[in-house]
Enzyme design. Structure first.
Site, mmCIF file in Angstrom:
data_model
loop_
_atom_site.group_PDB
_atom_site.id
_atom_site.type_symbol
_atom_site.label_atom_id
_atom_site.label_comp_id
_atom_site.label_asym_id
_atom_site.label_seq_id
_atom_site.Cartn_x
_atom_site.Cartn_y
_atom_site.Cartn_z
ATOM 1 N N ASP A 31 104.309 19.210 80.338
ATOM 2 C CA ASP A 31 104.863 18.746 81.290
ATOM 3 C C ASP A 31 104.136 18.187 82.001
ATOM 4 O OD1 ASP A 31 106.779 18.948 79.147
ATOM 5 O OD2 ASP A 31 108.333 20.147 80.279
ATOM 6 N N ASP A 39 102.171 19.592 74.725
ATOM 7 C CA ASP A 39 103.576 19.089 73.649
ATOM 8 C C ASP A 39 102.722 17.424 72.831
ATOM 9 O OD1 ASP A 39 104.810 19.132 76.130
ATOM 10 O OD2 ASP A 39 103.820 18.959 78.157
HETATM 11 P P1 NAI Z 1 105.959 10.593 75.696
HETATM 12 O O1 NAI Z 1 106.231 10.206 77.275
HETATM 13 O O2 NAI Z 1 104.212 11.291 75.601
HETATM 14 O O3 NAI Z 1 106.080 9.961 74.470
HETATM 15 C C1 NAI Z 1 107.801 9.075 74.473
HETATM 16 C C2 NAI Z 1 107.110 8.070 73.883
HETATM 17 O O4 NAI Z 1 108.631 7.560 73.261
HETATM 18 C C3 NAI Z 1 106.850 7.165 73.469
HETATM 19 O O5 NAI Z 1 106.037 6.320 72.794
HETATM 20 C C4 NAI Z 1 107.809 5.410 73.715
HETATM 21 O O6 NAI Z 1 106.832 4.806 73.929
HETATM 22 C C5 NAI Z 1 108.787 5.852 73.059
HETATM 23 N N1 NAI Z 1 109.461 5.536 73.470
HETATM 24 C C6 NAI Z 1 110.270 5.318 74.784
HETATM 25 N N2 NAI Z 1 111.610 4.756 74.452
HETATM 26 C C7 NAI Z 1 111.339 4.601 73.119
HETATM 27 C C8 NAI Z 1 112.586 3.499 72.314
HETATM 28 N N3 NAI Z 1 113.507 2.987 72.162
HETATM 29 N N4 NAI Z 1 112.134 3.582 70.974
HETATM 30 C C9 NAI Z 1 111.569 3.313 70.167
HETATM 31 N N5 NAI Z 1 110.057 4.931 70.966
HETATM 32 C C10 NAI Z 1 110.803 5.124 72.008
HETATM 33 O O7 NAI Z 1 107.145 12.216 75.403
HETATM 34 P P2 NAI Z 1 106.589 13.482 74.463
HETATM 35 O O8 NAI Z 1 105.637 14.620 75.051
HETATM 36 O O9 NAI Z 1 105.929 12.758 73.509
HETATM 37 O O10 NAI Z 1 107.468 13.653 74.686
HETATM 38 C C11 NAI Z 1 109.153 12.921 73.952
HETATM 39 C C12 NAI Z 1 110.238 13.907 73.796
HETATM 40 O O11 NAI Z 1 110.214 14.768 73.105
HETATM 41 C C13 NAI Z 1 110.861 14.648 74.879
HETATM 42 O O12 NAI Z 1 111.562 14.397 74.911
HETATM 43 C C14 NAI Z 1 110.355 16.162 75.144
HETATM 44 O O13 NAI Z 1 110.970 16.919 75.451
HETATM 45 C C15 NAI Z 1 110.047 15.999 73.398
HETATM 46 N N6 NAI Z 1 109.648 17.309 72.571
HETATM 47 C C16 NAI Z 1 109.936 17.694 71.941
HETATM 48 C C17 NAI Z 1 109.377 19.174 71.764
HETATM 49 C C18 NAI Z 1 110.238 20.341 71.178
HETATM 50 O O14 NAI Z 1 111.210 19.986 70.071
HETATM 51 N N7 NAI Z 1 108.947 20.536 70.194
HETATM 52 C C19 NAI Z 1 107.634 19.246 71.912
HETATM 53 C C20 NAI Z 1 107.337 18.831 72.804
HETATM 54 C C21 NAI Z 1 108.378 17.192 73.118
#
Ligand code: NAI
Length: 559
Positions: A254, A277
């Protein structure tokens, strides 16, 4: 009780060297030693506990019954979380016993989604410190801070700087709930001894205005440090962990995107570390795709996967998919053609301004598309994976488009916690006429649709990181490689039975998690030996060796 602990023997060294055991309340106050009402008659005499406990001696099964009946009577999940943390602080063995026996019921409490709520309210829930805090004020003495930890034989460190807690953003030191929760899962799901586990929060400040104004906030009340000062703290922390805990694997957890990728790039060859992540999520998602293909009848080499969210999770998944496609004989360039990204500015295509280095390899020659729906129409994906943190972004038109393009659309809504999920299981099934193969990051219950019970998969990293950690521990691998995550993904997918698939479930039942983790651990350890990264010779019977390493929550006898 003073003195260093050893992980395999919970008693401090002085006591385990044959010196007389200490007497009295110390046995009730130390959660690693405490058996509560289960201290036997003989132990009560020997340890000076007679009268300090109610007279009846209970078995651990009876104690567990009491915990479960209280657990189920609590008015809400946050209260259940508080109950479990209090138990962990009081009687570690009983805590792990109830978790191992009731994981499906308790996983959503000790981890997502409830842990997210607990982190938000960490200031008011705070009772007793757990884990280690290293702050920017500790620069120059981080080694001393690490040496304050009472156990030297640490094998797994989960560290966060609290900047991107689940999909909830910057929670500063309130993020400590995450490393604590993840390490609990290492012990529950892969039997890594709790005493081998160290949760760490790096306090580099917070930019969360609400926390900076919160009178209960537990961290430094200052904006986040960036640049050289941040890098110097991380460098000192990583270097000192190698001296103080030379056998520890470090899991980055995180961190915000802007730090997560550079930290992984900087340290992955230098120390035994990974980023859950990026790499853990990738493995669980790719395993889900392998299983989904058994349901849809498709071949990996014929898939077009659209990743909504091009951050740590999205890029990690895309890279591991490329790895899996290369294993089928595709060139890197051809493999990348199967992966498409949508970020906050729309479809990632060639010629778009300011694309970062991680997105560039996935920028294909196509007209720009401003939103998800138009990107779906242009790319015509077979699978849509959400890792954006944007709740309800898979709306009815999006799911209907996927269902129009595919007889069995694959839809994963991975964002956590539940409030951030791109869609619910029910929505995915309803809007696709029951045809979607669905998985989510946070759990959803089974859905009745058209006379059928559809069981959504939970693409929970807990299927991957505990097994990988146990494999690294068993082999004492010097590095954690991408190939280990590929192997973990394939091994996990192979554990999904036909009867799981018949219900639409693309991950094995959590009831089998310890067996599944042990099988993944064997495969990962074999990879460490294959790559000559292991610091231990390979035992003749690897499966037995791994089974022997696994912690069982049973009370020791104090003689
Ligand atoms: P991050 O902050 O690295 O990536 C988020 C991405 O979403 C960024 O590329 C951003 O540009 C994009 N984004 C934001 N608003 C957007 C929109 N309106 N339209 C399209 N794209 C948009 O975060 P990370 O680490 O990739 O995590 C993202 C989500 O995935 C979190 O909610 C996290 O909890 C979840 N996650 C789930 C896991 C699982 O289910 N096994 C494991 C890791 C993360």
């Amino acid at each position: 009780m003073s003195g260093q602990r050893s992980a395999t023997d919970p008693l401090p060294h002085a006591a385990s060297r044959g010196q007389p055991l200490p007497k009295g309340t110390v046995w009730l106050q130390d959660p690693a030693l405490c058996k509560g009402t289960a201290f036997t008659e003989a132990e009560r005499d020997r340890l000076g506990l007679r009268g300090l406990l109610p007279p009846r001696v209970f078995s651990i099964e009876e104690q567990a019954l009491r915990v479960m009946s209280n657990f189920r009577r609590k008015p809400n999940d946050l209260e259940r979380y508080v109950q479990l943390i209090a138990l962990q602080d009081r009687n570690e063995t009983l805590f792990y016993r109830v978790l191992v026996d009731h994981l499906e019921e308790m996983l959503p409490i000790v981890y997502t989604p409830t842990v997210g709520q607990a982190c938000l309210e960490f200031g008011s829930l705070f009772r007793r410190p757990r884990g280690l805090y290293v702050s920017t004020a500790d620069r120059g003495r981080v080694g001393d801070v690490l040496r304050n930890w009472p156990v030297r034989d640490v094998r797994v460190i989960v560290v966060t700087d609290g900047e991107r807690i689940l999909g909830l953003g910057d929670l500063g030191t309130y993020g400590m709930g995450i490393p604590i929760g993840k390490l609990t899962l290492y012990s529950v799901c892969a039997g890594i001894h709790p005493q081998h586990c160290l949760p760490v929060t790096l306090d580099t400040g917070t930019n969360n205005e609400t926390l900076l104004r919160d009178p209960l906030y537990t961290g430094l009340c200052q904006p986040r440090v960036r640049g050289a000062a941040y890098d110097a703290l991380l460098e000192e922390f990583i270097t000192e962990t190698q001296t103080v805990f030379p056998h520890a694997m470090v899991q980055f957890e995180d961190f915000a995107n802007a730090n997560a990728f550079p930290l992984l790039d900087r340290y992955r060859r230098r120390v035994c570390c990974f980023n859950d992540d990026i790499q853990g999520t990738a493995a669980v998602a790719v395993a889900g795709l392998f299983s989904a293909l058994r349901l849809t009848g498709g071949q990996l080499a014929n898939q077009r996967v659209l990743l909504f969210g091009a951050g740590e999770a999205g890029i990690g998944i895309a890279e591991l998919l490329v790895n899996a496609l290369e294993a089928l004989g595709l060139s890197p360039v051809a493999a990348r053609q199967h992966c498409w990204l949508v970020d906050s500015k729309g479809l990632v295509v060639q010629g778009r301004d300011h694309l970062n280095a991680h997105k560039l390899p996935f920028a294909h020659a196509m007209d720009g598309q401003p939103n998800l729906l138009s990107a779906i129409e242009a790319v015509r994906p077979t699978a849509l994976i959400g890792a954006s943190g944007v709740s309800r972004s898979f709306d009815q038109p999006v799911i209907e488009a996927m269902a129009r393009l595919n007889p069995r659309p694959v839809v994963f809504a991975l964002s956590n916690p539940t409030s951030k999920a791109e869609c619910t299981a029910e929505e995915a099934y309803q809007w696709s006429d029951g045809r979607a193969v669905f998985a989510s990051g946070s759990p959803f219950g089974a859905v009745q649709f058209g006379g059928q019970t559809l069981v959504p998969g939970q693409a929970n990293n807990v299927y991957i990181f505990p097994g990988v950690g146990l494999g690294v521990l068993a082999s004492e691998a010097r590095e954690v490689t991408d190939s280990m995550f590929s192997i973990a993904a394939r091994t996990l997918a192979a554990q999904v039975s036909e009867s799981d698939l018949a219900k639409g479930r693309i991950y094995p039942s959590l009831r089998r998690i310890r067996d599944v983790s042990a099988i993944i651990a064997s495969a990962v350890a074999e990879e460490a030996w294959r790559l000559d990264l292991a610091r231990q010779p390979r035992p003749a019977d690897l499966a037995a060796h791994i089974a022997g390493l696994m912690y069982q929550p049973v009370y020791p006898e104090y003689r």
